[in-house]
Design a protein around this motif. Structure first.
Motif, PDB file in Angstrom:
ATOM      1  N   ALA A  25      -2.701   7.031  -5.786  1.00  8.90           N
ATOM      2  CA  ALA A  25      -1.476   6.246  -5.600  1.00  8.90           C
ATOM      3  C   ALA A  25      -1.619   5.434  -4.335  1.00  8.90           C
ATOM      4  O   ALA A  25      -2.332   5.831  -3.409  1.00  8.90           O
ATOM      5  N   ALA A  27       0.477   2.262  -1.747  1.00 12.73           N
ATOM      6  CA  ALA A  27       1.550   1.322  -1.430  1.00 12.73           C
ATOM      7  C   ALA A  27       0.974   0.207  -0.575  1.00 12.73           C
ATOM      8  O   ALA A  27       0.103   0.455   0.267  1.00 12.73           O
ATOM      9  N   LEU A  30       4.832  -2.093   1.989  1.00 16.43           N
ATOM     10  CA  LEU A  30       6.065  -1.521   1.458  1.00 16.43           C
ATOM     11  C   LEU A  30       7.178  -1.592   2.502  1.00 16.43           C
ATOM     12  O   LEU A  30       7.040  -1.093   3.616  1.00 16.43           O
ATOM     13  N   CYS A  73       9.711   6.118  -2.820  1.00 15.61           N
ATOM     14  CA  CYS A  73       9.287   4.809  -3.324  1.00 15.61           C
ATOM     15  C   CYS A  73       7.950   4.902  -4.043  1.00 15.61           C
ATOM     16  O   CYS A  73       7.768   4.315  -5.115  1.00 15.61           O
ATOM     17  N   VAL A  74       6.999   5.644  -3.488  1.00  9.97           N
ATOM     18  CA  VAL A  74       5.687   5.761  -4.123  1.00  9.97           C
ATOM     19  C   VAL A  74       5.794   6.537  -5.431  1.00  9.97           C
ATOM     20  O   VAL A  74       5.072   6.255  -6.394  1.00  9.97           O
ATOM     21  N   VAL A  85       3.778  -0.870  -5.252  1.00  8.64           N
ATOM     22  CA  VAL A  85       3.359   0.521  -5.403  1.00  8.64           C
ATOM     23  C   VAL A  85       2.601   0.640  -6.709  1.00  8.64           C
ATOM     24  O   VAL A  85       3.000   0.047  -7.717  1.00  8.64           O
TER      25      VAL A  85
END
Length: 275
Positions: A25, A27, A30, A73-74, A85
């Motif tokens: 994952a 970002a 952000l 958010c992620v 993201v």
């Protein structure tokens, strides 16, 4: 060894995500802003970070620094004001509500401070609930392996009220792992547990990384909990400011004290962006 601080979001920093199959994952730039005018608060300020596959990362920082906002958010639980993201190669901003719900169900595991178990279901039914909602049967071999790892073999027929807090959180850990998600997010997962039960849960998360190849990202305020991680990233005032590999509780605590010192000297205002 602690990585020396660097200007936030500088190119080629350790935090900058790269297009790589090794990133579970990421970002990029952000930003999350709440309110407007006099009530405007910048919770995240152009944060870029990648979470590597098969690694246990802890996110730490002073109260109100934005660590839970970053995780939300992620994980697709909150929408950033700007920036992007992705989970694997999937850009969350391109997904509709139904697609995002499906991605969270199929590719992300969640463990929260509150156990979030359904009281009318048994431990086994709670563990397999995401699969049931998706209309799939869990892989029995994988389910047995996860249940064995978290030590729930003798408790699968019990309902949450019949389990201790530590056992309930073990159920939540197993539920997060059973679908083989790309990444598991934990938001203060040991916050409601005593030290012994908390250590057990953290050990299970550590084992899931070591034995199952799971990727885990955990928000915590506890240096002892952070000591179970492979690395710790530190936020302050909505920005990533430091990173530590192979953390120990004492080293984490020593670094956290420097944030307290910075706060007493005065830090950049989160509402105006000035000192």
């Amino acid at each position: 060894m602690t990585v020396a601080p660097f200007p936030p979001n500088a190119p080629n920093t350790p935090y900058a995500p790269h297009a790589s199959p090794g990133i579970a994952a990421a970002a990029t730039d952000l930003t999350k802003v709440y309110g407007s005018g006099d009530t405007r608060v910048v919770a995240l300020d152009r944060v870029s970070i990648g979470f590597r596959e098969g690694e246990f990362t802890a996110i730490m920082g002073p109260s109100g620094c934005g660590k839970s906002t970053l995780m939300h958010c992620v994980a697709g639980l909150d929408t950033p004001s700007s920036g992007s993201v992705r989970i694997g190669t999937t850009e969350l901003g391109t997904l509709g509500d139904r697609q995002l719900t499906q991605l969270r169900r199929d590719r992300i595991g969640f463990i929260f401070q509150a156990f979030n178990l359904l009281p009318t279901l048994t431990a086994l039914e709670n563990i397999t609930l995401p699969s049931a909602l998706a209309g799939r049967r869990p892989d029995r071999q994988w389910l047995d392996r996860v249940v064995s790892m978290v030590g729930l073999g003798q408790r699968l027929g019990h309902r949450p009220a019949q389990l201790s807090g530590g056992q309930q959180q073990r159920v939540a850990v197993a539920r997060a792992l059973v679908s083989r998600p790309a990444i598991v997010f934990g938001d203060e997962p040991t916050g409601n547990l005593d030290s012994r039960a908390g250590a057990e849960v953290l050990g299970f998360l550590r084992d899931s990384v070591r034995e199952l190849g799971q990727t885990v990202v955990m928000v915590t305020h506890d240096p002892v909990a952070a000591g179970y991680a492979d690395r710790v990233v530190f936020l302050s005032d909505g920005r990533l400011v430091d990173e530590m590999a192979h953390p120990t509780p004492d080293r984490v605590l020593d670094l956290m004290k420097t944030f307290d010192t910075r706060d007493t000297r005065g830090t950049r205002s989160r509402t105006t962006g000035t000192s």
